[in-house]
Write a protein that holds these residues in place. Sequence first.
Motif, PDB file in Angstrom:
ATOM      1  N   ASP A  58      12.362   1.512  -1.571  1.00  0.00           N
ATOM      2  CA  ASP A  58      11.068   2.158  -1.323  1.00  0.00           C
ATOM      3  C   ASP A  58      10.539   1.620   0.000  1.00  0.00           C
ATOM      4  OD1 ASP A  58      11.174   3.518  -3.704  1.00  0.00           O
ATOM      5  OD2 ASP A  58       9.851   2.163  -4.792  1.00  0.00           O
ATOM      6  N   GLY A  59      10.802   2.333   1.067  1.00  0.00           N
ATOM      7  CA  GLY A  59      10.340   1.861   2.366  1.00  0.00           C
ATOM      8  C   GLY A  59      10.977   0.533   2.709  1.00  0.00           C
ATOM      9  N   TYR A 108       0.802  -1.223   0.000  1.00  0.00           N
ATOM     10  CA  TYR A 108       0.000   0.000   0.000  1.00  0.00           C
ATOM     11  C   TYR A 108       0.839   1.279   0.000  1.00  0.00           C
ATOM     12  CZ  TYR A 108       1.168   0.088   4.951  1.00  0.00           C
ATOM     13  OH  TYR A 108       1.852   0.115   6.132  1.00  0.00           O
ATOM     14  N   THR A 109       2.168   1.152   0.147  1.00  0.00           N
ATOM     15  CA  THR A 109       3.004   2.358   0.137  1.00  0.00           C
ATOM     16  C   THR A 109       3.326   2.822  -1.279  1.00  0.00           C
ATOM     17  OG1 THR A 109       5.063   1.093   0.291  1.00  0.00           O
ATOM     18  CG2 THR A 109       4.042   1.793   2.366  1.00  0.00           C
ATOM     19  N   SER A 128       0.350   6.967   3.229  1.00  0.00           N
ATOM     20  CA  SER A 128       1.715   6.497   2.994  1.00  0.00           C
ATOM     21  C   SER A 128       1.966   6.058   1.555  1.00  0.00           C
ATOM     22  CB  SER A 128       2.029   5.319   3.929  1.00  0.00           C
ATOM     23  OG  SER A 128       1.909   5.691   5.284  1.00  0.00           O
ATOM     24  N   SER A 129       0.982   6.178   0.693  1.00  0.00           N
ATOM     25  CA  SER A 129       1.120   5.712  -0.700  1.00  0.00           C
ATOM     26  C   SER A 129       1.887   6.743  -1.521  1.00  0.00           C
ATOM     27  CB  SER A 129      -0.259   5.458  -1.309  1.00  0.00           C
ATOM     28  OG  SER A 129      -0.994   4.560  -0.527  1.00  0.00           O
ATOM     29  N   ARG A 130       3.213   6.762  -1.321  1.00  0.00           N
ATOM     30  CA  ARG A 130       4.035   7.837  -1.876  1.00  0.00           C
ATOM     31  C   ARG A 130       5.242   7.352  -2.667  1.00  0.00           C
ATOM     32  NH1 ARG A 130       3.652  13.021   0.776  1.00  0.00           N
ATOM     33  NH2 ARG A 130       1.769  13.115   2.042  1.00  0.00           N
TER      34      ARG A 130
END
Length: 335
Positions: A329-330, A262-263, A273-275
């Motif tokens: 990414d995260g 979902y990020t 947080s979907s960035r």
Amino acid sequence: MKKSKSGSNLFLLICILLISISGWSDLKAQDQITLGNSSGNPIGLLLDGKLSGSYTNDKTYVSSGTPALVGQFSSINGNRSNEIMAFTGDRPMAIYSRVPWTTGNDNIPLQFADKISVPITIWIVYSNTNFADASTKALSDVLTTSTIYGTERVGVGFSTVNIIDATANPNASKYYDYDYYTMAAGLKADIGYVPGQVNIYYVHAINWSGTLFTNSGEARQENAPWIVLGSAAMNVVLAHEMGHLMALVHVHTGAPTQWFDYTNMMTTSGSPSSRFITEGQVLRMQLSSNSVLNTLYNARPGLPIRDCNPTSTKASDTCPGVQKRIWADGTYPAN
């Protein structure tokens, strides 16, 4: 036989010189890529060609600046790719096809283009409170989108943002609850549309098969690009919908996958947080023939168009997988 002290020192000096010369030779055996118009941010590279005698595809390098040292590449014959793709902050990705690698030490120049700036017009069709509050929300959405695209190295920003109060339009109430299937043609005709720009309409809710969603959005490209947003859509939804206009599709539905959760900006399970956007996605935003950057703005004249499979996680010689990450990414690492 006992060695003299001077003889031992001479032997040691010769060894040091041999090691130094060998190390210097290894260091010298480097191709370098000199990137012009760089923004001063770290640079990520994906390289294709022959490296250490074998073909390598999408070999990843990260450099703090330019030039970037990348080992020693040489050209690969046949249908394989000799190519450089470069990514950095505040610049569109750069691509150099048919790189003339040699067996010697190459210095390959590659120029970043200036940041792409697109104009947008926002139509406030419905407001929960008043036009001023709706305008503030719209500007916050635009700022969030601009921040995401800047952080994720998309190289796209907004040149002008024009906000129009359409709440007093006598046709406005017809579109408060916007129906994807029946109202597409009427919205632009009844409310207004500015050619040559991305037009964004803020309504009360979007009607999907009889269910109203105030927190969703929709993007369309028929004849011209436009976006519809519900009144309770999160700030990140505009970035998501703009992603659709730039040829991106949903990366997963529901539970996280091996490559996405979902990020990612293009998740269907959006949250604040979907960035994140992968370099595989950025490439598709730039190179796809149906990206608004190419269909409307012609923002990349003379540069390659490449319609990579929008969902494929399998790399080809010319298209990295959609999940390709130069930077993490995260919780998802570089790959």
